[in-house]
Scaffold this motif. Structure first.
Motif, PDB file in Angstrom:
ATOM      1  N   ILE A  20       0.890  -1.113  -0.064  1.00 61.52           N
ATOM      2  CA  ILE A  20       0.001  -0.005   0.027  1.00 61.52           C
ATOM      3  C   ILE A  20       0.746   1.080   0.009  1.00 61.52           C
ATOM      4  O   ILE A  20       1.733   1.459   0.859  1.00 61.52           O
ATOM      5  CB  ILE A  20      -0.951  -0.091   1.284  1.00 61.52           C
ATOM      6  N   PRO A  21       0.607   2.279  -0.861  1.00 68.21           N
ATOM      7  CA  PRO A  21       1.352   3.275  -0.909  1.00 68.21           C
ATOM      8  C   PRO A  21       1.340   3.962   0.379  1.00 68.21           C
ATOM      9  O   PRO A  21       0.541   4.225   1.107  1.00 68.21           O
ATOM     10  CB  PRO A  21       0.790   4.249  -2.065  1.00 68.21           C
ATOM     11  N   THR A  22       2.555   4.657   0.916  1.00 66.11           N
ATOM     12  CA  THR A  22       3.009   5.308   2.147  1.00 66.11           C
ATOM     13  C   THR A  22       3.055   4.331   3.492  1.00 66.11           C
ATOM     14  O   THR A  22       3.255   4.578   4.492  1.00 66.11           O
ATOM     15  CB  THR A  22       1.892   6.310   2.497  1.00 66.11           C
ATOM     16  N   TYR A  23       2.665   3.011   2.918  1.00 67.15           N
ATOM     17  CA  TYR A  23       2.788   2.008   4.136  1.00 67.15           C
ATOM     18  C   TYR A  23       4.063   1.529   4.237  1.00 67.15           C
ATOM     19  O   TYR A  23       4.325   0.358   3.388  1.00 67.15           O
ATOM     20  CB  TYR A  23       1.563   1.024   3.915  1.00 67.15           C
ATOM     21  N   GLY A  24       4.946   1.699   4.863  1.00 65.29           N
ATOM     22  CA  GLY A  24       6.145   1.057   5.208  1.00 65.29           C
ATOM     23  C   GLY A  24       6.146  -0.077   5.963  1.00 65.29           C
ATOM     24  O   GLY A  24       4.952  -0.600   6.548  1.00 65.29           O
ATOM     25  N   GLU A  25       7.400  -0.621   6.476  1.00 65.24           N
ATOM     26  CA  GLU A  25       7.254  -1.923   7.649  1.00 65.24           C
ATOM     27  C   GLU A  25       6.606  -1.415   8.634  1.00 65.24           C
ATOM     28  O   GLU A  25       6.105  -2.274   9.336  1.00 65.24           O
ATOM     29  CB  GLU A  25       8.940  -2.038   7.821  1.00 65.24           C
ATOM     30  N   ARG A  26       6.979  -0.352   9.313  1.00 66.60           N
ATOM     31  CA  ARG A  26       6.642   0.277  10.582  1.00 66.60           C
ATOM     32  C   ARG A  26       5.071   0.709  10.529  1.00 66.60           C
ATOM     33  O   ARG A  26       4.423   0.044  11.794  1.00 66.60           O
ATOM     34  CB  ARG A  26       7.245   1.414  11.215  1.00 66.60           C
ATOM     35  N   THR A  27       4.530   1.011   9.564  1.00 65.74           N
ATOM     36  CA  THR A  27       2.983   1.405   9.490  1.00 65.74           C
ATOM     37  C   THR A  27       2.205   0.023   9.314  1.00 65.74           C
ATOM     38  O   THR A  27       1.311  -0.367   9.997  1.00 65.74           O
ATOM     39  CB  THR A  27       3.028   2.194   8.433  1.00 65.74           C
ATOM     40  N   SER A  28       2.809  -0.704   8.556  1.00 67.56           N
ATOM     41  CA  SER A  28       2.192  -1.953   8.360  1.00 67.56           C
ATOM     42  C   SER A  28       2.081  -2.908   9.621  1.00 67.56           C
ATOM     43  O   SER A  28       1.044  -3.596   9.914  1.00 67.56           O
ATOM     44  CB  SER A  28       2.959  -2.783   7.283  1.00 67.56           C
ATOM     45  N   SER A  29       3.245  -3.011  10.214  1.00 66.81           N
ATOM     46  CA  SER A  29       3.285  -3.736  11.505  1.00 66.81           C
ATOM     47  C   SER A  29       2.340  -3.081  12.579  1.00 66.81           C
ATOM     48  O   SER A  29       1.902  -3.876  13.272  1.00 66.81           O
ATOM     49  CB  SER A  29       4.655  -3.648  12.080  1.00 66.81           C
ATOM     50  N   ARG A  30       2.325  -1.961  12.772  1.00 68.19           N
ATOM     51  CA  ARG A  30       1.391  -1.353  13.574  1.00 68.19           C
ATOM     52  C   ARG A  30      -0.153  -1.677  13.364  1.00 68.19           C
ATOM     53  O   ARG A  30      -0.795  -2.062  14.018  1.00 68.19           O
ATOM     54  CB  ARG A  30       1.775   0.221  13.713  1.00 68.19           C
ATOM     55  N   PHE A  31      -0.274  -1.606  12.145  1.00 72.66           N
ATOM     56  CA  PHE A  31      -1.841  -1.755  11.662  1.00 72.66           C
ATOM     57  C   PHE A  31      -1.830  -3.150  11.810  1.00 72.66           C
ATOM     58  O   PHE A  31      -2.995  -3.541  12.384  1.00 72.66           O
ATOM     59  CB  PHE A  31      -1.953  -1.293  10.124  1.00 72.66           C
ATOM     60  N   LEU A  32      -1.020  -4.133  11.598  1.00 76.82           N
ATOM     61  CA  LEU A  32      -1.574  -5.613  11.808  1.00 76.82           C
ATOM     62  C   LEU A  32      -1.491  -6.074  13.254  1.00 76.82           C
ATOM     63  O   LEU A  32      -2.508  -6.721  13.558  1.00 76.82           O
ATOM     64  CB  LEU A  32      -0.364  -6.245  11.002  1.00 76.82           C
ATOM     65  N   TYR A  33      -0.669  -5.662  14.219  1.00 73.73           N
ATOM     66  CA  TYR A  33      -0.651  -6.132  15.303  1.00 73.73           C
ATOM     67  C   TYR A  33      -1.981  -5.416  16.299  1.00 73.73           C
ATOM     68  O   TYR A  33      -2.623  -6.025  17.103  1.00 73.73           O
ATOM     69  CB  TYR A  33       0.462  -5.780  16.208  1.00 73.73           C
ATOM     70  N   ASN A  34      -2.350  -4.211  15.864  1.00 74.01           N
ATOM     71  CA  ASN A  34      -3.418  -3.561  16.509  1.00 74.01           C
ATOM     72  C   ASN A  34      -4.693  -4.337  16.010  1.00 74.01           C
ATOM     73  O   ASN A  34      -5.720  -4.408  16.649  1.00 74.01           O
ATOM     74  CB  ASN A  34      -3.538  -2.110  16.104  1.00 74.01           C
ATOM     75  N   PHE A  35      -4.760  -4.792  14.615  1.00 71.59           N
ATOM     76  CA  PHE A  35      -5.782  -5.431  14.094  1.00 71.59           C
ATOM     77  C   PHE A  35      -6.148  -6.817  14.923  1.00 71.59           C
ATOM     78  O   PHE A  35      -7.225  -7.292  15.351  1.00 71.59           O
ATOM     79  CB  PHE A  35      -5.447  -5.788  12.594  1.00 71.59           C
ATOM     80  N   LEU A  36      -4.870  -7.299  15.126  1.00 70.50           N
ATOM     81  CA  LEU A  36      -4.912  -8.727  15.933  1.00 70.50           C
ATOM     82  C   LEU A  36      -5.277  -8.460  17.436  1.00 70.50           C
ATOM     83  O   LEU A  36      -5.782  -9.566  17.810  1.00 70.50           O
ATOM     84  CB  LEU A  36      -3.515  -9.476  15.908  1.00 70.50           C
ATOM     85  N   LYS A  37      -5.249  -7.334  17.913  1.00 70.23           N
ATOM     86  CA  LYS A  37      -5.580  -6.958  19.154  1.00 70.23           C
ATOM     87  C   LYS A  37      -7.364  -7.164  19.434  1.00 70.23           C
ATOM     88  O   LYS A  37      -8.081  -7.090  20.352  1.00 70.23           O
ATOM     89  CB  LYS A  37      -5.266  -5.775  19.711  1.00 70.23           C
ATOM     90  N   LEU A  38      -8.049  -6.891  18.154  1.00 71.39           N
ATOM     91  CA  LEU A  38      -9.327  -6.871  18.246  1.00 71.39           C
ATOM     92  C   LEU A  38     -10.001  -8.206  18.478  1.00 71.39           C
ATOM     93  O   LEU A  38      -9.478  -9.005  18.032  1.00 71.39           O
ATOM     94  CB  LEU A  38      -9.971  -6.262  16.772  1.00 71.39           C
TER      95      LEU A  38
END
Length: 204
Positions: A20-38
């Motif tokens: 995804i444009p502007t989604y680097g490793e850190r942003t992707s990781s933050r999104f994924l792990y917060n998603f998994l907390k749901l």
């Protein structure tokens, strides 16, 4: 080794998110792990909404907005004047302007901005279609609402010169007042956007 312990399913998800444009490793990781907390129920609903989005979303063949129909609801609305076109970089910029409920024209999505360092030139933008629409609909004014940053200003200046050269009687204006340089249209508050459009600068 790290690879032996790191779940392959997470690695694959991170690789896809990073596309995804502007989604680097850190942003992707933050999104994924917060998603998994749901809770799983919320994750399921989110995934269902994304699947529906993927299957139902369209790009308006007239203006370039993302919509659930083609032409989009704005282009189909007989109350909207096609003689006024507001040019934006991305669809979300147009919907940000729609929030103020003052603009009654239509939009044109460029699909980006001129950025030589990123290899993006005017030929990569949806400019030819804009020229066609101006001729077809006898457009009275083009309002350039690119972002107030270096790339957005370069894009605006290019369009101003091009349009004034091609259409000598066309009114070309640029939103300016109310938006701080370096900001983004989609993130601006409604009052700032309203002032930016109302007090737009015209070019002779």
């Amino acid at each position: 080794m790290f690879e032996d312990y790191f779940p392959k399913v997470i690695k694959q998800a991170l690789e896809e998110l990073s596309k995804i444009p502007t989604y680097g490793e850190r942003t992707s990781s933050r999104f994924l792990y917060n998603f998994l907390k749901l809770p799983k129920e919320e994750r399921d609903r989110l995934l269902e909404s994304l699947i529906a989005l993927n299957e139902q979303i369209k790009v308006c063949s007239e203006c370039g907005l993302v919509s659930d129909m083609d032409p989009c609801r704005i282009c189909q609305d007989p109350k909207r004047s096609k003689r006024f076109i507001c040019v934006v970089e991305e669809p979300q910029d147009a919907y940000a302007i729609e929030r103020i409920e003052r603009y009654t024209g239509v939009y044109h999505v460029l699909g980006g901005r001129i950025a030589p360092l990123e290899g993006i030139s005017p030929q990569d933008l949806n400019i030819d279609k804009l020229l066609e629409r101006i001729e077809k609909n006898a457009v009275k004014e083009v309002i350039i609402a690119t972002n107030p940053n270096l790339e957005g200003e370069a894009t605006a200046n290019y369009l101003i010169k091009l349009l004034k050269k091609r259409f000598s009687k066309l009114k070309v204006s640029r939103i300016s007042h109310g938006l701080q340089f370096g900001s983004f249209v989609e993130l601006a508050d409604e009052l700032s956007l309203e002032k930016s459009i109302e007090k737009r600068t015209s070019f002779p």
